[in-house]
Structure formats: structure tokens, C-alpha cells
Scaffold this motif. Structure first.
Motif, PDB file in Angstrom:
ATOM      1  N   LYS A 123       5.401  15.336  17.412  1.00 34.15           N
ATOM      2  CA  LYS A 123       4.834  14.623  18.560  1.00 34.15           C
ATOM      3  C   LYS A 123       4.678  13.127  18.251  1.00 34.15           C
ATOM      4  CE  LYS A 123       2.304  18.434  20.791  1.00 34.15           C
ATOM      5  NZ  LYS A 123       2.914  18.239  22.126  1.00 34.15           N
ATOM      6  N   ILE A 124       4.247  12.815  17.031  1.00 34.31           N
ATOM      7  CA  ILE A 124       4.078  11.411  16.654  1.00 34.31           C
ATOM      8  C   ILE A 124       5.423  10.695  16.629  1.00 34.31           C
ATOM      9  CG2 ILE A 124       3.412   9.861  14.772  1.00 34.31           C
ATOM     10  CD1 ILE A 124       1.201  11.933  14.093  1.00 34.31           C
ATOM     11  N   ASP A 125       6.432  11.337  16.035  1.00 35.39           N
ATOM     12  CA  ASP A 125       7.775  10.746  15.978  1.00 35.39           C
ATOM     13  C   ASP A 125       8.314  10.498  17.392  1.00 35.39           C
ATOM     14  OD1 ASP A 125       7.748  10.752  13.238  1.00 35.39           O
ATOM     15  OD2 ASP A 125       8.932  12.604  13.041  1.00 35.39           O
ATOM     16  N   ALA A 126       8.092  11.464  18.276  1.00 32.59           N
ATOM     17  CA  ALA A 126       8.583  11.324  19.656  1.00 32.59           C
ATOM     18  C   ALA A 126       7.869  10.186  20.383  1.00 32.59           C
ATOM     19  CB  ALA A 126       8.389  12.641  20.408  1.00 32.59           C
ATOM     20  N   ALA A 127       6.564  10.062  20.152  1.00 32.25           N
ATOM     21  CA  ALA A 127       5.791   9.001  20.811  1.00 32.25           C
ATOM     22  C   ALA A 127       6.211   7.625  20.304  1.00 32.25           C
ATOM     23  CB  ALA A 127       4.298   9.218  20.584  1.00 32.25           C
ATOM     24  N   LEU A 128       6.421   7.499  18.983  1.00 36.06           N
ATOM     25  CA  LEU A 128       6.859   6.223  18.420  1.00 36.06           C
ATOM     26  C   LEU A 128       8.255   5.848  18.932  1.00 36.06           C
ATOM     27  CD1 LEU A 128       5.632   6.568  14.716  1.00 36.06           C
ATOM     28  CD2 LEU A 128       4.787   4.947  16.430  1.00 36.06           C
ATOM     29  N   ALA A 129       9.127   6.832  19.053  1.00 31.80           N
ATOM     30  CA  ALA A 129      10.473   6.571  19.558  1.00 31.80           C
ATOM     31  C   ALA A 129      10.427   6.114  21.016  1.00 31.80           C
ATOM     32  CB  ALA A 129      11.340   7.823  19.424  1.00 31.80           C
ATOM     33  N   MET A 130       9.527   6.693  21.796  1.00 31.27           N
ATOM     34  CA  MET A 130       9.429   6.352  23.208  1.00 31.27           C
ATOM     35  C   MET A 130       9.052   4.886  23.410  1.00 31.27           C
ATOM     36  SD  MET A 130       7.294   8.195  26.288  1.00 31.27           S
ATOM     37  CE  MET A 130       8.548   9.472  26.454  1.00 31.27           C
TER      38      MET A 130
END
Length: 366
Positions: A123-130
Motif C-alpha cells: 500500500k505504501i509503495d502504491a501510494a508513493l508511486a501515485m
């Protein structure tokens, strides 16, 4: 004036007859009826003290409504504490924990919600990528620029996949160029996430750029709820016309009304043909709203419905356009915006120029 969306029964967020007072006498928010559609980007826009931030804080749970009901997905949330409303929040001052790394800041709302450790990294990786911040998770907030910190604040509000994201003047601390860049970034993030956004600002340009719909507040009352285009081109009253963008106001009395057009006699004696709203009465006083960029000058004014001569009082170069101030129809500070590509040289101060505009470009207000 009450504002009620016609599809309120299916609204994702709904304010129903909400009022707020701090002293028991003065209503900061008056009889608010407002519906927010699922997945939309709705902006609450208004000057300081208009009640917009109070409405956002009541929705977030940081303020309590004096009366009325607030519903989220059909469920009343007035008595539900903020942490149980499943709402993400972005503040103007970022509100990041300075002693935590970026990843730790994003992990905090997941830990509070007891998200399994194995799922947190994803979830953190996805949020940072967004928010285009991948690879910076190990840094501390103090090592980031203001724009980067605001991106992380947005990522933290999104990381736990809330049903709703609220933003309170999130770009106010940024410089002009970065603020404009972040407007497009936040709009992109909204489209990609599909989450409902409710945004508060006093910046009209910001609201017009980002919003699906805008609720214009003044003195605790919504003056108009509409799309950016409708607000700008068809304001419902003088406050909205003056608050949204630059506007010329001409005052007069209604001579005739025929269908959707009317004739207005200016206080200075001229007659103007304008678009007429419903309910406009012959003999009543009215204010005409006319945007500066809709006014033609010189040869271009020969083919329009309303033609007048004005005296140039000032002319200022603005890069892409020339801003000309003229004395016309009893209005000494009438503004005209002309693209520089359409004019070879600015008119001389004190000179007379021909001006004009179409009937459909000016609107008589009730």
C-alpha cells in the motif's frame, strides 16, 4: 438561499439542514443542504469567514453541527468520531510527523487501522508511486521541499483507501508556479484513485481548474452550486459574478423582457441588450454581468449587438493580453481584455475607442 441537489437521495455525502453557531446567536453555517456525488471533485469556495472550512471540519468530525444531519454513504455520521469515519484529510501545513521517515508517516494510518504488515509495504509503495515520490521513502520530511511534502500529505490521506478525501487549503503555502503544478497533480490523482474529493479554497482560479462542481459560499450560505463553466458564464447573482473571475457590473432598470432577452436602460442613459434570467420583471433594478474578455474593440465591435464609445483611462501589458480600462456607460472602471495577437498597439490614454459585445455575452441578474 437553500441549495439542494436533485439527486440527494442517492448522494454519497449529504448535508441536510445543517446549522452551526459558536456563540448561540450568529449562524456561521445556515440551513445547509448540499449533496456530493460519489467519485466527484467538489470544491467549497468562498472568502474568509464564509463558512466553507467550518463545513469541511463538520464533515471530518473536528466540529459538531449545532443542528441538522450529515450523512456519508446514506449513514448519519454526526456522532461518529473522526477516526472512525474512514475519511482521509490533507491540511495546508502538511501535518507530517517530523521525527518519522516518509515511509513511517505513510505507515502510521495503516498501523492504526491494524493493516497486516505484509500488506503495508504494498500500500505504501502504491501510494508513493501515485504521487510520483517512489524512492524517497527513507527521507525525513525536513529533507523535502514544500511541494514534495504536500505530495506526501496527499499520499498519507490516500494510503488506507478511504471512502472520502478532504482537503483544506492544501496549496496555500506554495509559491504560484508550484501551486499551479500541484493543481493538475491533485486532479490527476483524483481521477486515478476514483475517490470522492471535497476541497476547500478561497482561490477562484484553483477552483475553476480542479473541480467537477463548485459550491460558492458567502456568510454561511451557498450562493450557487454548479460546474465551473456554468458559474463563470451564468452566475446566479451579483456576488457570484464578482467573486468568480474578473467581471464588469453595469447597473440599470429593465425596459422590456422578451423571451430570454431584455433591454436595460443604464443610469447613464444608454440602452443595453442582455440575456434575461427567469423572473426578471419590467421596471425592476438589475445588474448586468459582463466578462472583460467578451468585449470587442475597434473594427471587431462593428458586428455586435451592443456598441458604445468609451474613453481609455489605462492600459496594462499582461503578456498574453492587454488589460484596458475605459469609462463607458456610466462605469468609469470598465475592464476589457484583448489578446495581444489581436491588437497592434495599445490605445492612447484619453483617446476614444469603439467597443461592443453580444447580447448572449452579458447577463442581467435578479
Amino acid at each position: 438561499m437553500l441549495t439542494q441537489d436533485s439527486a440527494s437521495e442517492t448522494a454519497f455525502v449529504r448535508f441536510h439542514q445543517v446549522q452551526k453557531t459558536y456563540d448561540g446567536k450568529t449562524l456561521v453555517v445556515q440551513d445547509l443542504n448540499l449533496s456530493v456525488r460519489e467519485h466527484e471533485f467538489l470544491t467549497m469556495l468562498g472568502p474568509s469567514g464564509s463558512g466553507k472550512t467550518t463545513c469541511l471540519m463538520m464533515l471530518a468530525g473536528f466540529e459538531t453541527a449545532t443542528s441538522g444531519e450529515i450523512l456519508l454513504a446514506g449513514k448519519a455520521i454526526n456522532r461518529i468520531p473522526p477516526e472512525r469515519r474512514d475519511i482521509g484529510m490533507v491540511f495546508q501545513n502538511y501535518a507530517l510527523f517530523p521525527h518519522m521517515s516518509i515511509r513511517e508517516n505513510l505507515e502510521f494510518p495503516l498501523a492504526v487501522r491494524k493493516v497486516p504488515h505484509a500488506e503495508r509495504k504494498r500500500k505504501i509503495d502504491a501510494a508513493l508511486a501515485m504521487v510520483n515520490m517512489s524512492g524517497l521513502g527513507a527521507r525525513m520530511p525536513g529533507q523535502l521541499s514544500g511541494g514534495q511534502q504536500q505530495r506526501i500529505a496527499v499520499a498519507r490521506a490516500l494510503v488506507f483507501a478511504p471512502r472520502l478525501v478532504l482537503m483544506d487549503e492544501p496549496l496555500g503555502a506554495l509559491d504560484k508556479q508550484l501551486r499551479e503544478q500541484m493543481q493538475y497533480e491533485i486532479k490527476r490523482i483524483h481521477k486515478e484513485s476514483g475517490i470522492t474529493f471535497v476541497y476547500v479554497t478561497h482561490d477562484q482560479g484553483e477552483a475553476l481548474t480542479m473541480s467537477d462542481r463548485i459550491a460558492v459560499f458567502n456568510q454561511g450560505v451557498i450562493q450557487q452550486l454548479a460546474t465551473p463553466k456554468e458559474l463563470y458564464e451564468r452566475p446566479q447573482n451579483a456576488f457570484v459574478a464578482q467573486f468568480i473571475g474578473e467581471n464588469n457590473s453595469l447597473h440599470g432598470r429593465v425596459l422590456t423582457v422578451q423571451g430570454d432577452t431584455c433591454q436595460i436602460r443604464m443610469r447613464s442613459g444608454e440602452t443595453v441588450s442582455a440575456t434575461s434570467p427567469r423572473g426578471l420583471q419590467v421596471g425592476s433594478e438589475t445588474t448586468i454581468s459582463l466578462r472583460p474578455e467578451r468585449v470587442q474593440i475597434g473594427d471587431a465591435s462593428a458586428s455586435v449587438n451592443n456598441r458604445f464609445h468609451g474613453i481609455v483611462k489605462n492600459s496594462v501589458y499582461h503578456g498574453d493580453h492587454l488589460r484596458i480600462v475605459v469609462d463607458i456607460c456610466g462605469q468609469p472602471n470598465f475592464v476589457i481584455k484583448v489578446p495581444n495577437a489581436r491588437i497592434s498597439a495599445p490605445p492612447e490614454i484619453g483617446s476614444a475607442i469603439s467597443t461592443g459585445w453580444q447580447t448572449e455575452d452579458c447577463l442581467a441578474l435578479n
